[in-house]
Design a protein around this motif. Sequence first.
Motif, PDB file in Angstrom:
ATOM      1  N   VAL A  56      39.323  46.829  37.020  1.00 54.55           N
ATOM      2  CA  VAL A  56      40.701  46.856  36.520  1.00 54.55           C
ATOM      3  C   VAL A  56      41.125  48.295  36.260  1.00 54.55           C
ATOM      4  O   VAL A  56      42.220  48.717  36.642  1.00 54.55           O
ATOM      5  N   GLU A  57      40.242  49.060  35.631  1.00 52.64           N
ATOM      6  CA  GLU A  57      40.555  50.464  35.340  1.00 52.64           C
ATOM      7  C   GLU A  57      40.570  51.323  36.600  1.00 52.64           C
ATOM      8  O   GLU A  57      41.451  52.147  36.788  1.00 52.64           O
ATOM      9  N   SER A  90      43.238  38.865  36.595  1.00 51.52           N
ATOM     10  CA  SER A  90      43.356  37.615  37.353  1.00 51.52           C
ATOM     11  C   SER A  90      43.174  37.824  38.851  1.00 51.52           C
ATOM     12  O   SER A  90      42.904  36.879  39.587  1.00 51.52           O
ATOM     13  N   GLU A  91      43.293  39.058  39.324  1.00 57.51           N
ATOM     14  CA  GLU A  91      43.112  39.365  40.747  1.00 57.51           C
ATOM     15  C   GLU A  91      41.638  39.552  41.112  1.00 57.51           C
ATOM     16  O   GLU A  91      41.308  39.690  42.287  1.00 57.51           O
ATOM     17  N   ILE A  92      40.777  39.563  40.102  1.00 53.82           N
ATOM     18  CA  ILE A  92      39.361  39.848  40.313  1.00 53.82           C
ATOM     19  C   ILE A  92      38.553  38.644  39.843  1.00 53.82           C
ATOM     20  O   ILE A  92      38.445  38.390  38.644  1.00 53.82           O
ATOM     21  N   GLN A  93      38.027  37.913  40.806  1.00 53.31           N
ATOM     22  CA  GLN A  93      37.251  36.716  40.514  1.00 53.31           C
ATOM     23  C   GLN A  93      35.828  36.885  41.051  1.00 53.31           C
ATOM     24  O   GLN A  93      35.566  37.781  41.850  1.00 53.31           O
ATOM     25  N   GLN A  94      34.943  36.014  40.642  1.00 51.62           N
ATOM     26  CA  GLN A  94      33.561  36.104  41.121  1.00 51.62           C
ATOM     27  C   GLN A  94      33.484  35.904  42.633  1.00 51.62           C
ATOM     28  O   GLN A  94      32.609  36.453  43.288  1.00 51.62           O
ATOM     29  N   SER A 131      35.529  39.195  47.450  1.00 52.65           N
ATOM     30  CA  SER A 131      34.570  39.992  48.213  1.00 52.65           C
ATOM     31  C   SER A 131      34.724  41.462  47.834  1.00 52.65           C
ATOM     32  O   SER A 131      35.814  41.908  47.468  1.00 52.65           O
ATOM     33  N   ILE A 132      33.646  42.173  47.936  1.00 50.18           N
ATOM     34  CA  ILE A 132      33.649  43.602  47.630  1.00 50.18           C
ATOM     35  C   ILE A 132      34.645  44.315  48.549  1.00 50.18           C
ATOM     36  O   ILE A 132      35.386  45.192  48.113  1.00 50.18           O
ATOM     37  N   ASP A 133      34.685  43.906  49.815  1.00 48.61           N
ATOM     38  CA  ASP A 133      35.589  44.526  50.782  1.00 48.61           C
ATOM     39  C   ASP A 133      37.062  44.382  50.390  1.00 48.61           C
ATOM     40  O   ASP A 133      37.864  45.284  50.610  1.00 48.61           O
ATOM     41  N   GLU A 134      37.428  43.234  49.822  1.00 48.80           N
ATOM     42  CA  GLU A 134      38.818  42.979  49.419  1.00 48.80           C
ATOM     43  C   GLU A 134      39.319  43.977  48.381  1.00 48.80           C
ATOM     44  O   GLU A 134      40.522  44.191  48.270  1.00 48.80           O
ATOM     45  N   LEU A 135      38.432  44.556  47.619  1.00 44.38           N
ATOM     46  CA  LEU A 135      38.824  45.437  46.522  1.00 44.38           C
ATOM     47  C   LEU A 135      39.252  46.821  46.995  1.00 44.38           C
ATOM     48  O   LEU A 135      39.903  47.547  46.252  1.00 44.38           O
ATOM     49  N   GLY A 136      38.875  47.181  48.207  1.00 41.91           N
ATOM     50  CA  GLY A 136      39.260  48.481  48.735  1.00 41.91           C
ATOM     51  C   GLY A 136      38.653  49.648  47.981  1.00 41.91           C
ATOM     52  O   GLY A 136      39.297  50.678  47.777  1.00 41.91           O
ATOM     53  N   LEU A 137      37.405  49.491  47.567  1.00 38.69           N
ATOM     54  CA  LEU A 137      36.726  50.545  46.821  1.00 38.69           C
ATOM     55  C   LEU A 137      36.371  51.700  47.753  1.00 38.69           C
ATOM     56  O   LEU A 137      35.951  51.487  48.888  1.00 38.69           O
ATOM     57  N   ASP A 177      34.573  55.212  43.797  1.00 38.06           N
ATOM     58  CA  ASP A 177      34.603  53.973  43.010  1.00 38.06           C
ATOM     59  C   ASP A 177      33.205  53.373  42.915  1.00 38.06           C
ATOM     60  O   ASP A 177      32.782  52.926  41.848  1.00 38.06           O
ATOM     61  N   TYR A 178      32.488  53.354  44.047  1.00 39.99           N
ATOM     62  CA  TYR A 178      31.118  52.829  44.042  1.00 39.99           C
ATOM     63  C   TYR A 178      30.226  53.638  43.106  1.00 39.99           C
ATOM     64  O   TYR A 178      29.430  53.069  42.353  1.00 39.99           O
ATOM     65  N   VAL A 179      30.364  54.943  43.149  1.00 42.10           N
ATOM     66  CA  VAL A 179      29.556  55.803  42.274  1.00 42.10           C
ATOM     67  C   VAL A 179      29.877  55.506  40.813  1.00 42.10           C
ATOM     68  O   VAL A 179      28.971  55.381  39.980  1.00 42.10           O
ATOM     69  N   GLU A 180      31.152  55.349  40.495  1.00 38.46           N
ATOM     70  CA  GLU A 180      31.543  55.049  39.114  1.00 38.46           C
ATOM     71  C   GLU A 180      30.948  53.717  38.661  1.00 38.46           C
ATOM     72  O   GLU A 180      30.452  53.594  37.540  1.00 38.46           O
ATOM     73  N   ILE A 181      30.961  52.729  39.530  1.00 44.57           N
ATOM     74  CA  ILE A 181      30.369  51.432  39.196  1.00 44.57           C
ATOM     75  C   ILE A 181      28.859  51.571  39.028  1.00 44.57           C
ATOM     76  O   ILE A 181      28.280  51.036  38.080  1.00 44.57           O
ATOM     77  N   GLN A 182      28.212  52.306  39.927  1.00 43.37           N
ATOM     78  CA  GLN A 182      26.767  52.508  39.831  1.00 43.37           C
ATOM     79  C   GLN A 182      26.393  53.167  38.508  1.00 43.37           C
ATOM     80  O   GLN A 182      25.445  52.745  37.842  1.00 43.37           O
TER      81      GLN A 182
END
Length: 85
Positions: free
Chosen positions: A16-17, A24-28, A31-37, A41-46
Amino acid sequence: MADASTVFEFIQNMIVEIKDLEPSEIQQETSIDELGLDSLDYVEIQVGVKREFGVALSPALFEKQIRTLGQLCTYIGTAAATQEA
């Protein structure tokens, strides 16, 4: 212990940040691809996952194993529980 719902809430809040999306746009099932990371972004999540749950995520996970946020959360929860044991 980090169960999948706790992990999902954490990941959802991060995305979200990062991507300025509504929760509500982010559900289990998202797909990871849908998020457009992007790579940052991946590094921040890691970094966030490592800090919060003590689990290191390799980029290869996102290429081969992890396709949805639910799969990511299950992986993190399982890895965190293994480290606690």
